[in-house]
Design a protein around this motif. Structure first.
Motif, mmCIF file in Angstrom:
data_model
loop_
_atom_site.group_PDB
_atom_site.id
_atom_site.type_symbol
_atom_site.label_atom_id
_atom_site.label_comp_id
_atom_site.label_asym_id
_atom_site.label_seq_id
_atom_site.Cartn_x
_atom_site.Cartn_y
_atom_site.Cartn_z
ATOM 1 N N UNK A 26 0.842 -1.200 0.119
ATOM 2 C CA UNK A 26 0.039 0.034 0.105
ATOM 3 C C UNK A 26 0.879 1.232 -0.016
ATOM 4 N N UNK A 27 1.986 1.317 0.770
ATOM 5 C CA UNK A 27 2.787 2.389 0.798
ATOM 6 C C UNK A 27 3.411 2.667 -0.550
ATOM 7 N N UNK A 28 3.909 1.628 -1.260
ATOM 8 C CA UNK A 28 4.547 1.768 -2.659
ATOM 9 C C UNK A 28 3.464 1.948 -3.754
ATOM 10 N N UNK A 29 2.103 1.983 -3.295
ATOM 11 C CA UNK A 29 1.161 2.080 -4.389
ATOM 12 C C UNK A 29 1.327 0.814 -5.280
ATOM 13 N N UNK A 30 1.496 -0.368 -4.859
ATOM 14 C CA UNK A 30 1.472 -1.425 -5.681
ATOM 15 C C UNK A 30 0.139 -2.184 -5.653
ATOM 16 N N UNK A 57 13.696 -0.593 -2.557
ATOM 17 C CA UNK A 57 12.830 0.298 -2.968
ATOM 18 C C UNK A 57 12.068 1.005 -1.945
ATOM 19 N N UNK A 58 11.836 0.440 -0.775
ATOM 20 C CA UNK A 58 10.952 0.872 0.366
ATOM 21 C C UNK A 58 12.144 1.765 1.075
ATOM 22 N N UNK A 59 13.125 1.337 1.158
ATOM 23 C CA UNK A 59 14.194 2.234 1.948
ATOM 24 C C UNK A 59 14.628 3.647 1.138
ATOM 25 N N UNK A 60 14.675 3.381 -0.156
ATOM 26 C CA UNK A 60 14.869 4.601 -1.097
ATOM 27 C C UNK A 60 13.931 5.825 -0.824
ATOM 28 N N UNK A 61 12.592 5.376 -0.693
ATOM 29 C CA UNK A 61 11.417 5.965 -0.610
ATOM 30 C C UNK A 61 11.201 6.415 0.737
#
Length: 66
Positions: A26-30, A57-61
């Motif tokens: 949900x946080x990554x809009x996937x 990807x999560x850490x980068x965002x």
């Protein structure tokens, strides 16, 4: 599998991992991943693989996607 001494911890284990994976999707809009994670039940295995695969990807965002 009717033994509550095995079933209850297994349900708790799967629910924790599913919750973490759904939160990240949900946080990554996937949306596609969110639906797949919601439908597929693998006692946490699929969810753990997803969390590992999206870790960078999560850490980068920083967990925030605009």
């Amino acid at each position: 599998m009717n033994n509550p001494n095995i079933l209850l911890p297994l349900i708790i284990w799967a629910t924790i991992w599913k919750g973490l994976a759904l939160w990240r999707a949900a946080r990554l809009n996937q949306v596609a991943w969110y639906i797949a994670l919601l439908i597929i039940n693998t006692v946490g295995v699929f969810e753990i693989i997803y969390l590992i695969a999206t870790n960078k990807k999560y850490k980068e965002s920083n967990g925030c996607v605009s």
